[in-house]
Design an enzyme around this catalytic site. Structure first.
Site, PDB file in Angstrom:
ATOM      1  N   CYS A  46       0.311  -6.401  -2.849  1.00  0.00           N
ATOM      2  CA  CYS A  46       1.436  -5.641  -3.408  1.00  0.00           C
ATOM      3  C   CYS A  46       2.658  -5.716  -2.499  1.00  0.00           C
ATOM      4  O   CYS A  46       3.798  -5.695  -2.971  1.00  0.00           O
ATOM      5  CB  CYS A  46       1.037  -4.190  -3.666  1.00  0.00           C
ATOM      6  N   HIS A 223       0.050   1.817  -1.222  1.00  0.00           N
ATOM      7  CA  HIS A 223       0.473   0.833  -2.209  1.00  0.00           C
ATOM      8  C   HIS A 223       1.991   0.702  -2.202  1.00  0.00           C
ATOM      9  O   HIS A 223       2.715   1.677  -1.996  1.00  0.00           O
ATOM     10  CB  HIS A 223      -0.012   1.269  -3.594  1.00  0.00           C
TER      11      HIS A 223
END
Length: 360
Positions: A46, A223
């Site tokens: 990510c 994230h």
């Protein structure tokens, strides 16, 4: 013909080579369209995806990569970060798929930065720095580093006006990965002038076009996702495979990690001082005040509170001025909101066209 070197501030070493003359850098999108697809997460990638998306929606870089100018002149054998980015940007902005695999970047990840692993979480800012260095090496023909020792100094002001700049808001409290979760307010439009070495110049307006956000309790996990402004002028939240439209208010409420700004072209930015603008001669020293007021107007128009585009704004001003000059009849604001908006202030102060409050 050799490109003239830019004026260098005192104490700064002039560049040995200019890769892209400023006058050849196109800051406006050459084509307007909806955003491209999302990027699939190939494990713990990510942090790579958000940087690829932010670079893809950096207008001057995207314009250059879409032109294929680099690949047509590239003679490097093997790894070339510019060729990889050119292929990636072209694929993203011309794909009809909902999500694509950034396989070439993952394949050469170790060549971009030795510390990166596709199945290990990484830091978005570190990847951005390594990716930009790899792109610079590609443009310099492979020369990777200079071993010459030089005297350095650290300052907190900006010497040269950049076309694009990035702000990193430190979120790591210490080596343990403890996260700083303090909310930092950041603007959609920023005047860089107060942070320049020479603060006697004119306002330097920049527009926010991308934001990287880290979610998670610590910096060692969590994230990354981002918000980008596409070529159609709209904002989108990009979270790996998903791409969803959103408003500027959502963008400005994030616990931002990276902020991307590009030089903004104001509606009146090209008018020199003492130029007649809509029948009014700007007074000496008045340009800075005018640009700040017009910046307020443009931010109001961009938020589109009344369905009032820039084209409609200019048309409204032109019609009001025409009516005032011919009939000395002030224009009536269509609504109370517009009467109290920056549009009314700009018309009265700089165009000298009065606006009346709507009756009834």
């Amino acid at each position: 013909m050799n490109t003239p070197l830019p004026v260098i501030a005192e104490g700064m070493t002039p560049p040995q080579r200019i890769l892209f003359p400023p006058e050849e850098i196109c800051m406006d999108w050459q084509q307007r369209q909806r955003p491209g697809p999302g990027l699939r997460n190939l494990g713990s990638t990510c942090y790579i995806n958000v940087i690829l998306q932010c670079l893809t929606y950096t207008p001057p870089l995207a314009n250059y990569l879409l032109s294929c100018e680099h690949s047509q002149l590239c003679f490097q054998q093997g790894f070339c970060m510019m060729c990889i980015m050119e292929a990636h940007v072209r694929k993203v902005l011309r794909s009809s798929a909902s999500a694509i695999w950034p396989k070439a970047v993952i394949r050469d990840l170790k060549l971009i930065g030795e510390e990166f692993e596709p199945d290990t979480a990484g830091d978005a800012f570190e990847f951005l720095c390594c990716a930009l260095k790899a792109m610079q090496r590609a443009c310099l023909g492979g020369s990777s580093k200079c071993e010459k020792k030089v005297t350095i100094s650290k300052r907190v002001t900006v010497h040269h006006v950049p076309k694009v700049f990035t702000v990193c808001l430190e979120r790591a409290a210490d080596h343990t990965g403890k996260k700083i979760s303090t909310f930092v307010e950041y603007p959609e439009y920023l005047d860089l002038l107060p942070y320049m070495s020479d603060t006697a110049a004119e306002p330097l307006l920049y527009s926010l076009y991308a934001v990287v956000v880290h979610s998670g309790d610590t910096c060692l996990d969590g994230h990354f996702f981002c918000y980008t402004k596409a070529s159609n002028g709209l904002w989108y939240k990009m979270d790996d495979e998903s791409v969803d439209n959103c408003g500027i208010h959502a963008v400005l409420r994030q616990q931002a990690y990276l902020l991307f700004y590009a030089r903004a072209k104001g509606m009146l930015s090209k008018f020199p001082e003492n130029t007649k603008l809509a029948g009014v001669t700007l007074r000496p020293g008045g340009r800075a005040d005018m640009m700040r007021d017009v910046g307020r107007l443009e931010r109001w128009v961009d938020r589109d509170p009344l369905g009032f585009s820039k084209g409609k704004c200019k048309g409204f001003c032109a019609g009001a001025e025409h009516q005032w000059k011919l009939h000395r009849k002030p224009v009536e604001a269509p609504s109370l909101d517009m009467f109290h908006s920056p549009l009314c202030m700009v018309m009265d102060k700089w165009l000298q066209v009065p606006m009346l409050k709507k009756q009834g």
